[in-house]
Design a protein around this motif. Structure first.
Motif: not given
Length: 308
Positions: A38, A42-43, A46, A69, A201-202, A204-205, A209
């Motif tokens: 990735h 991200e992670s 992606t 992460r 997912e957002y 999670e993103l 951060w």
């Protein structure tokens, strides 16, 4: 569905390079292996769509790379140099008893995928890794030689890359300390919530951060890079390594390029055949930088065709 499948497939892997990575592992280990890398910020997620689909016929391995992460976050900037990030990939393959593999990468993960492929192709740059990488699949990650060249001779690409100068500066640390990585992204890239990203997912993103150490680790990828990014209008000398002959990547390579990427100009794919003779280019129109989840079906179709 992808959200829960990937969550249940995470494992902790200890590498001989001295770091520990959280790694999503899907598929039958008897099948050909693909290591997915990735990019920023991200992670492994992606690649969520591609991992679920391709794991039907491939052994899919997708780490959260060092600095990200829950994976190890060395404090030193030089812990994020390309040679160490490349070594992590081969050490990950070793830890999972994978000898030969296909490498896939997006953004910074693509930058490391170029390095992994160049080192791991038959007759590659590193003798102990040579012959282990059979194919490469790269999405919106420029070839290092071309990218460095056009940072000097393509004004639009130089202008688009100015955020890198901010990421390398102490000003970015102050922004992260005050408001987390999101505050920095809002200033540097005018970050806004992507319309096409699923709400879970957002979330999670954003959760990834919040850790200030992770934010610093992500930024250290930029700081450890030897890529020279001149200021707009600056008269700068090209680095010496750019003047030398650059080794060719000879294994079959797929380059997926979203044509509306604001950070990476289409000039990054011009003339790439001279450096990568066995290359297939899949242009994706009407799509920005995060092609893996903005246009997942197009990416999956290109990969499946390439791997057939």
């Amino acid at each position: 569905m992808e959200y829960f499948v990937l969550q249940s497939s995470l494992r902790r892997v200890y590498l001989s390079t001295g770091v520990e990575l959280d790694v999503c592992v899907l598929g039958n280990p008897d099948n050909p292996a693909i290591i997915f890398l990735h990019g920023f910020p991200e992670s492994h997620r992606t690649w969520r769509h591609q991992l679920v689909t391709l794991s039907r016929h491939y052994y899919c391995i997708a780490p959260d790379q060092r600095g990200y992460r829950g994976s190890s976050k060395p404090a030193q900037v030089d812990a994020y140099s390309a040679d160490k990030l490349t070594a992590d990939v081969f050490a990950l393959a070793d830890a999972l008893d994978v000898v030969n593999f296909i490498v896939a990468g997006h953004d910074w993960g693509g930058a490391i995928a170029w390095s992994v492929a160049l080192n791991g192709q038959p007759g590659g740059l590193k003798r102990q890794w040579a012959g282990r990488v059979t194919r490469a699949m790269i999405a919106n990650a420029p070839h290092p030689h071309i990218y460095q060249k056009i940072l000097f001779n393509d004004p639009s690409q130089r202008a688009a890359a100015q955020y890198i100068r901010l990421f390398r500066s102490a000003e970015s640390d102050a922004l992260v300390a005050q408001g987390g990585l999101l505050a920095l992204l809002e200033q540097a890239l005018n970050w806004q919530r992507p319309e096409v990203m699923e709400s879970d997912e957002y979330d999670e993103l954003l959760a990834g951060w919040t850790d200030r150490a992770a934010a610093t680790g992500m930024l250290n990828w930029y700081r450890a890079s030897n890529m020279v990014v001149p200021a707009v209008g600056e008269e700068a000398a090209e680095p010496e390594w750019l003047k030398a002959d650059f080794p060719k990547l000879t294994i079959p390579t797929l380059l997926i390029w979203a044509m509306d990427d604001k950070a990476l100009a289409p000039s990054n794919i011009e003339g790439i055949g001279a450096l990568v003779p066995d290359i297939q280019i899949e242009r994706v129109y009407g799509c920005g930088h995060f092609v893996t989840w903005e246009k997942p079906d197009a990416v999956i179709a290109a990969m499946e065709k390439f791997l057939t």
